[in-house]
Design a protein around this motif. Structure first.
Motif: not given
Ligand code: SF4
Length: 477
Positions: A162-167, A415-437
């Motif tokens: 939804g945040a990216t508008g991906a088809g 090497g420990g500055d890694v994040r759960p995939a859901w957190k990375v997805v949520s960060d990208i969503v927020k950075r695209l200007g959509t409310k994080g989930a």
């Protein structure tokens, strides 16, 4: 006890012990004769980081206790669950430690091979997504996940779409896997789904379209338990097939019609998801059999449910239709030929896959034992796994030149500055200007309440024939 001289601990025969379940000897050995060679003398029990977990190496969801020290997974022990794996696990689940301990796992965000901080990586990724939208149209973007993903991350992919508008939103790469997994889970409900405990208690078992020791080794052990209690085992196979090396005796038959299903009690069809199994499932159900379907990955059931909930397309089909100019792959292995000519690839992963190697953006994620999460196993049982250890380079194998002073005194381990995939997805969503989930929101919210040491929660695609799933608290409709 007066047992001295009368009790012998050891094997009944000489020679090398070869069994896909040999590691269980370590868990049950009362004298310490059998030890785990891959982990022995590395730590004392009170040194371990240890938490209840779920095995991610096939779809059965065996309960495990991984033990780690100094950011290295040292050993995996069986965790008792009488409905699933009993007291045991297979050797694949016990000894598959290399990928998580790999020093060369993705550890830092990369943009075109250059190491950057998280903020810069996510900023640049958001900018590139917008650029691709302007160049080719946002509908040329594809969001791709897989059965390796936890429910927390998988259930956020449609928010990212939804945040990216991906088809294209893809939970499977191959069309065939998407179709056969959806077909398999569509038959399962409270009345038809067989647990491994059901298989152990069966009086008649028909096996079709699967290589048990490959597709779900502990299912082979469950069938063996039933056989030892007197169950009749039938293998539906064509005469030309390679004989299987299974730990029980069976009768070979060319079709389901040759099995005396009607008079039998407690019958189970153990099957893969191939064409032959698909053709026999309805026939077995009509004869009152339960189903134990072996799926492809630890969360195949969950991703198939999500694929059914959202309008999704297998990635191979989106590529074949020429729709893909940009790709965000979340813990997904995509064959190199499907990546050719895609001008923008972002990979969120903790493994070094072909997709990671081809990606312009790499965002490193945590492995399953470095976070809390949820998988839904082959029978439709959602189970929680807990964080076992902190992420970071295992100390064993680190370069002494960087291990010893002068050290950098920083909050995260190397090497420990890694994040759960859901957190990375949520960060990208927020950075695209959509409310994080939040992960597991909406109808999945009930999964948050699960206790990792409980028996999970059954989740089926539809109510069963009596329509009473909701009444019994099962099913997320
Ligand atoms: S049977 Fe599958 S889930 Fe169970 S321990 Fe083996 S690989 Fe892991």
């Amino acid at each position: 006890m007066g047992s001295a001289g009368r009790v012998y601990y050891g094997r009944a025969e000489d020679g090398q012990l070869e069994s896909p379940f040999s590691g269980n000897l370590v868990d049950i050995c009362p004298t310490g004769v059998f030890t785990d060679k891959t982990a022995r003398f590395r730590a004392r029990y009170w040194d371990y980081d240890i938490s209840p977990s779920i095995c991610p190496h096939c779809s059965l969801g065996c309960n495990t206790l991984p033990a780690a020290r100094y950011r290295e997974l040292l050993k995996v022990m069986a965790r008792r669950n009488d409905t699933i794996n009993g007291w045991f696990i297979c050797d694949r689940g016990r000894f598959s430690k290399a990928s998580v301990n790999d020093q060369d796992r993705p550890r830092d965000p990369l943009v075109n091979g250059r190491r950057v901080g998280w903020d810069e990586a996510v900023d640049q990724l958001a900018a590139r997504i917008k650029e691709i939208g302007k160049l080719y149209g946002r509908e040329t973007l594809a969001i791709v996940g897989s059965s390796r993903l936890s429910m927390e991350a998988a259930s956020l992919l449609h928010v990212l779409q939804g945040a990216t508008g991906a088809g294209s939103l893809c939970y499977f790469v191959s069309e065939e896997e998407a179709v056969r997994t959806a077909a398999a889970i569509s038959h399962l409900n409270e009345g038809t789904s067989a647990s491994m405990a059901d298989v152990q208690a069966a009086g008649l078992i028909a096996i079709v379209d699967c290589d048990l020791l490959q597709d779900g080794p502990m299912m082979a052990l469950a069938v063996r338990q039933a056989w030892r209690k007197g169950a009749r085992i039938f293998l539906v196979e064509e005469a030309a097939e390679e004989p299987q090396n299974l730990p029980f005796a069976w009768e070979s038959v060319p079709s389901l019609a040759d099995i005396p299903l009607q008079g039998a009690k407690r019958k189970v069809l153990v099957c893969g998801t191939g064409e032959r199994a698909a053709g026999l499932v309805s026939q077995a159900l009509a004869n009152g059999a339960k189903l134990a379907c072996l799926l492809d990955g630890p969360n195949s059931f969950g991703t198939a449910l999500l694929a059914g909930d959202h309008e999704s397309t297998p990635f191979a089909r989106a590529v074949a239709e020429g729709k893909v100019k940009g790709l965000i792959a979340v813990e997904t292995d995509i064959p190199p030929e499907l990546l050719e000519g895609i001008p923008f690839i972002a990979a969120l992963d903790w493994r070094n896959t072909d997709t990671v190697r081809a990606a312009h953006f790499v965002l490193p994620t945590t492995a399953w034992l470095e976070m809390d999460g949820t998988y839904i196993n082959n029978e439709g049982r959602a189970q929680r796994f807990k964080k076992v250890m902190n992420a970071g380079l295992p100390i064993a194998g680190m370069n002494p030149a960087t291990l010893h002073p002068p050290r950098q005194h920083i909050a995260t381990a190397p090497g420990g500055d890694v994040r759960p995939a859901w957190k990375v997805v949520s960060d990208i969503v927020k950075r695209l200007g959509t409310k994080g989930a939040e992960p597991l929101s909406g109808k999945w919210e009930r999964l948050r309440e699960m206790d990792a040491e409980g028996n999970g929660l059954m989740v089926f695609p539809r109510v069963n024939d009596s329509g009473n799933d909701k009444e019994k608290g099962n099913g997320l409709q």
